[in-house]
Write a protein that holds these residues in place. Structure first.
Motif, PDB file in Angstrom:
ATOM      1  N   GLN A  81      41.639  45.763  51.042  1.00  0.00           N
ATOM      2  CA  GLN A  81      41.744  46.264  49.713  1.00  0.00           C
ATOM      3  C   GLN A  81      40.291  45.838  49.224  1.00  0.00           C
ATOM      4  N   LYS A  83      38.908  42.714  49.138  1.00  0.00           N
ATOM      5  CA  LYS A  83      38.938  41.616  48.308  1.00  0.00           C
ATOM      6  C   LYS A  83      38.764  40.519  49.195  1.00  0.00           C
ATOM      7  N   LYS A 108      48.689  38.641  43.780  1.00  0.00           N
ATOM      8  CA  LYS A 108      48.811  39.199  42.544  1.00  0.00           C
ATOM      9  C   LYS A 108      47.757  38.914  41.455  1.00  0.00           C
ATOM     10  N   GLU A 109      47.187  37.787  41.578  1.00  0.00           N
ATOM     11  CA  GLU A 109      46.157  37.591  40.505  1.00  0.00           C
ATOM     12  C   GLU A 109      44.809  38.484  40.750  1.00  0.00           C
ATOM     13  N   LEU A 110      44.889  38.663  42.220  1.00  0.00           N
ATOM     14  CA  LEU A 110      43.621  39.591  42.744  1.00  0.00           C
ATOM     15  C   LEU A 110      43.863  41.222  42.346  1.00  0.00           C
ATOM     16  N   LYS A 111      45.093  41.220  41.839  1.00  0.00           N
ATOM     17  CA  LYS A 111      45.480  42.556  41.523  1.00  0.00           C
ATOM     18  C   LYS A 111      45.452  43.663  42.725  1.00  0.00           C
ATOM     19  N   LEU A 112      45.769  42.879  43.800  1.00  0.00           N
ATOM     20  CA  LEU A 112      45.835  43.898  44.888  1.00  0.00           C
ATOM     21  C   LEU A 112      47.233  44.684  44.826  1.00  0.00           C
ATOM     22  N   ASP A 113      47.287  45.666  45.815  1.00  0.00           N
ATOM     23  CA  ASP A 113      48.546  46.573  45.691  1.00  0.00           C
ATOM     24  C   ASP A 113      49.419  45.885  46.559  1.00  0.00           C
TER      25      ASP A 113
END
Length: 171
Positions: A81, A83, A108-113
């Motif tokens: 993704q 990141k 979650k903090e890195l806003k991954l799917d």
């Protein structure tokens, strides 16, 4: 010992991707020595990133470090993704609390799917990538982490010693 295989597009690289100075780290996300090297390498890249191509390869010492492989998988899943470096940094910055729950929190903090992240963790593709990195370390003579290679040759110093390669003294 020399680096096998040579750095390629399948490696995770940052800094100046066309730099003459290529530093490869074989690292374990749970290794305390890698954790200690992390802020030094970060400073090296902050100061000299325009002169250095920095590559990270996974070398999880799973028998010694319970979460090393899970962390490597999480970084590789984040890479899918776009990141990788964000997850790489987040894992080292939270190394003392490393466990599988933390890895999900970081995702979650890195806003991954998250459904995609979880699915990727289960796939064979990422496991194969980590195994390839590990095998390349074995054939390149890695005998502990972190191990550094500079322009394809094993570097016998620590992270601090890398500053001398760019003609700087660590502060």
């Amino acid at each position: 010992m020399s680096l096998k295989p040579a750095v390629s597009n399948t490696d995770h690289a940052q800094g100046n991707l066309n730099a003459d100075l290529v530093i490869v780290e074989y690292g374990d996300y749970q290794c305390p020595y890698c954790g200690a090297a992390y802020p030094v390498l970060k400073e090296l890249m902050n100061q000299f990133g325009s002169q250095i191509k920095f590559v990270f390869r996974n070398f999880p010492l799973s028998e010694m470090h319970q979460y090393a492989r899970a962390a490597a998988l999480a970084a590789e899943a984040a890479a899918l993704q776009h990141k990788f470096w964000e997850m790489h940094d987040a894992i080292y910055e939270n190394q003392r609390s490393l466990n599988e729950h933390l890895l999900l929190e970081l995702a979650k903090e890195l806003k991954l799917d998250i459904p995609q992240f979880k699915s990727d963790l289960e796939g064979s593709e990422l496991k194969a990538k980590i195994d390839e990195d590990f095998e390349s370390g074995v054939v390149s003579g890695v005998n502990g982490t972190p191990s550094f290679y500079v322009n394809g040759k094993k570097f016998e110093g620590g992270a601090e010693d890398l500053f001398h390669l760019v003609g700087a003294d660590i502060k």
